[in-house]
Design a protein around this motif. Structure first.
Motif, mmCIF file in Angstrom:
data_model
loop_
_atom_site.group_PDB
_atom_site.id
_atom_site.type_symbol
_atom_site.label_atom_id
_atom_site.label_comp_id
_atom_site.label_asym_id
_atom_site.label_seq_id
_atom_site.Cartn_x
_atom_site.Cartn_y
_atom_site.Cartn_z
ATOM 1 N N ASP A 257 0.999 -1.340 0.119
ATOM 2 C CA ASP A 257 -0.132 0.001 -0.099
ATOM 3 C C ASP A 257 0.806 1.185 -0.050
ATOM 4 O O ASP A 257 1.559 1.438 1.003
ATOM 5 C CB ASP A 257 -1.062 -0.082 1.200
ATOM 6 N N GLU B 148 -6.285 6.815 12.740
ATOM 7 C CA GLU B 148 -5.351 5.550 12.893
ATOM 8 C C GLU B 148 -4.115 6.143 13.058
ATOM 9 O O GLU B 148 -3.267 6.766 12.427
ATOM 10 C CB GLU B 148 -5.334 4.777 11.557
ATOM 11 N N THR C 247 -0.465 -0.403 10.912
ATOM 12 C CA THR C 247 0.410 -1.558 10.295
ATOM 13 C C THR C 247 -0.448 -2.976 10.758
ATOM 14 O O THR C 247 -0.268 -3.813 9.925
ATOM 15 C CB THR C 247 1.605 -1.361 10.923
ATOM 16 N N ALA D 130 -3.555 -3.607 10.780
ATOM 17 C CA ALA D 130 -4.794 -3.812 10.041
ATOM 18 C C ALA D 130 -4.226 -3.953 8.596
ATOM 19 O O ALA D 130 -4.846 -4.889 8.040
ATOM 20 C CB ALA D 130 -5.377 -2.652 9.923
ATOM 21 N N ALA D 131 -3.012 -3.333 8.157
ATOM 22 C CA ALA D 131 -2.412 -3.654 6.892
ATOM 23 C C ALA D 131 -1.978 -5.412 6.878
ATOM 24 O O ALA D 131 -2.209 -5.765 5.991
ATOM 25 C CB ALA D 131 -1.278 -2.774 6.620
ATOM 26 N N ALA E 215 -3.271 -7.580 8.704
ATOM 27 C CA ALA E 215 -4.486 -8.564 8.657
ATOM 28 C C ALA E 215 -5.124 -8.697 7.225
ATOM 29 O O ALA E 215 -5.517 -9.571 7.037
ATOM 30 C CB ALA E 215 -5.519 -8.217 9.727
ATOM 31 N N GLY E 216 -4.722 -7.678 6.516
ATOM 32 C CA GLY E 216 -5.362 -7.797 5.033
ATOM 33 C C GLY E 216 -4.449 -8.054 4.114
ATOM 34 O O GLY E 216 -4.820 -8.036 2.783
ATOM 35 N N GLY E 217 -3.175 -8.720 4.608
ATOM 36 C CA GLY E 217 -2.468 -9.239 3.695
ATOM 37 C C GLY E 217 -1.393 -8.398 3.145
ATOM 38 O O GLY E 217 -0.433 -8.590 2.034
ATOM 39 N N PHE E 218 -1.110 -7.178 3.641
ATOM 40 C CA PHE E 218 -0.218 -6.084 3.328
ATOM 41 C C PHE E 218 1.064 -6.214 3.974
ATOM 42 O O PHE E 218 1.172 -6.349 4.912
ATOM 43 C CB PHE E 218 -0.819 -4.814 3.493
ATOM 44 N N THR E 219 1.941 -6.408 3.413
ATOM 45 C CA THR E 219 3.511 -6.618 3.957
ATOM 46 C C THR E 219 4.320 -5.364 4.027
ATOM 47 O O THR E 219 5.170 -5.461 4.750
ATOM 48 C CB THR E 219 4.208 -7.559 3.000
#
Length: 64
Positions: free
Chosen positions: A19, A32, A38, A40-41, A43-47
């Motif tokens: 992202d 936030e 980070t 939330a990111a 948990a959503g698959g963002f590394t």
């Protein structure tokens, strides 16, 4: 052999997402912050997330 064949219908393997436009605020902001953003990111698959440097103070260091 290092590779295994996993047969799972309907599942997809994806690389970690990036992202490039997030706004992570300071810890005392009602919005936030770094920890929640980070988490939330992840948990959503963002590394990887790239924080926009438009906050005062900047959130790129531990001490202002």
């Amino acid at each position: 052999m290092l590779l295994k064949d996993y047969k799972r219908s309907g599942l997809k393997a994806l690389p970690g997402l990036i992202d490039v436009h997030v706004h992570l605020r300071t810890w005392d902001s009602p919005q936030e912050d770094f920890a929640t953003g980070t988490a939330a990111a992840a948990a959503g698959g963002f590394t990887t997330v790239l924080d926009m440097p438009n906050t005062i103070p900047q959130t790129d260091r531990l001490v202002g």
